[in-house]
Enzyme design. Structure first.
Site, PDB file in Angstrom:
ATOM      1  N   GLY A  41      10.372-126.557   6.306  1.00  0.00           N
ATOM      2  CA  GLY A  41      10.086-126.365   7.728  1.00  0.00           C
ATOM      3  C   GLY A  41      11.287-125.979   8.565  1.00  0.00           C
ATOM      4  O   GLY A  41      11.214-125.962   9.794  1.00  0.00           O
ATOM      5  N   SER A 110      21.128-124.092   1.860  1.00  0.00           N
ATOM      6  CA  SER A 110      22.492-124.633   1.694  1.00  0.00           C
ATOM      7  C   SER A 110      22.465-125.920   0.865  1.00  0.00           C
ATOM      8  O   SER A 110      22.714-127.005   1.394  1.00  0.00           O
ATOM      9  CB  SER A 110      23.166-124.873   3.046  1.00  0.00           C
ATOM     10  OG  SER A 110      22.329-125.532   3.967  1.00  0.00           O
TER      11      SER A 110
END
Length: 205
Positions: A41, A110
Site C-alpha cells: 500500500g 527498499s
C-alpha cells in the site's frame, strides 16, 4: 557511501537561505520514506497523501519506484548492488527536494536496512527531517492484492530475486511510523502521516 570520482569540483552555495524558502512556502522540507512489500500500500498512501497536502496548500512531490526506474534509474536492475545504487540515487534526490523545502513522498520497497539507513544519514548530514514509514501487511495479504501480478509471476518462477518470495525484506527496527494496512483504512493511514508531519512542525500553514 559512493566514492567521489569527479575531481576539480566545488560546491556552489546560493544566496537564498532555507529559512527564506520556509517562510515563502509556509512549510519545512522533509522526506517521508514509505517502505514495505510490493502490494503493501506504499504508493496508494503516497498518492492520497500528496492530494491532501496539495489541497491544503502544501508543496509535495511523489517519487515512485517504478516511475524512477523509467528515467533516472533506467540502467539499473534488481540485483543487490543495483538495488543499493537505486536507493542511493533516489536518496540524494530526496535530500535535494527536502533542502528546497518540498515534502517528498518516496515509495520504494527498499528491502535492505543498510540502504535505508544510508538515506537517513544523508538527511541527518543536511539537518533535514527523514520519516521512515513502514507500510506493513502480511505477505499473504500482499499476495492476495497483487495489483501488478508480480507475486503470481514470482511463484511461477518467472521473476527471480523477488522481495518476500526468494529475496528477503528486512523490516525497519525503529521506524518513525508503522502503518498496518491490513488493519487501517486508507483515510486512517493518510491521517497517521499527516499527524506525524504536524507533530514535527513541518506544516506551518
Amino acid at each position: 557511501m559512493a566514492e567521489q570520482v569527479a575531481t576539480n569540483i566545488t560546491w556552489h552555495d546560493g544566496t537564498v537561505t532555507r529559512q527564506e524558502r520556509q517562510d515563502v512556502l509556509k512549510q519545512k522540507g522533509a522526506t517521508v520514506w514509505f517502505t514495505g512489500l510490493s502490494g503493501s500500500g506504499k504508493s496508494t498512501i503516497a498518492v492520497a497523501l500528496e492530494q491532501v497536502l496539495f489541497q491544503r496548500g502544501h508543496v509535495a512531490y511523489r517519487l515512485d519506484g517504478d516511475n524512477v526506474r523509467m528515467g533516472l534509474n533506467k540502467n539499473l536492475g534488481f540485483s543487490a548492488e543495483d538495488r543499493a545504487e537505486n536507493i542511493r540515487r533516489i536518496g540524494e534526490v530526496c535530500k535535494l527536494f527536502a533542502d528546497g523545502c518540498v515534502i517528498t513522498l518516496s515509495s520504494f520497497i527498499s528491502p535492505y536496512r543498510e540502504d535505508r539507513d544510508l538515506v537517513r544519514a544523508l538527511h541527518a548530514d543536511g539537518e533535514l527531517d527523514f520519516i521512515e514509514c513502514y507500510v506493513d501487511c502480511p505477505l499473504d495479504v500482499a499476495e492476495e492484492r497483487d495489483p501488478k501480478g508480480l507475486y503470481k509471476k514470482a511463484r511461477a518462477g518467472e521473476i527471480k530475486g523477488f522481495t518476500g518470495i526468494d529475496d528477503p525484506y528486512e523490516e525497519p527496527e525503529k521506524p518513525e511510523l508503522h502503518i498496518r494496512t491490513d488493519q487501517l483504512s486508507l483515510e486512517q493511514s493518510v491521517q497517521a502521516v499527516l499527524d506525524c508531519l504536524a507533530e514535527r512542525g513541518l506544516l506551518k500553514g
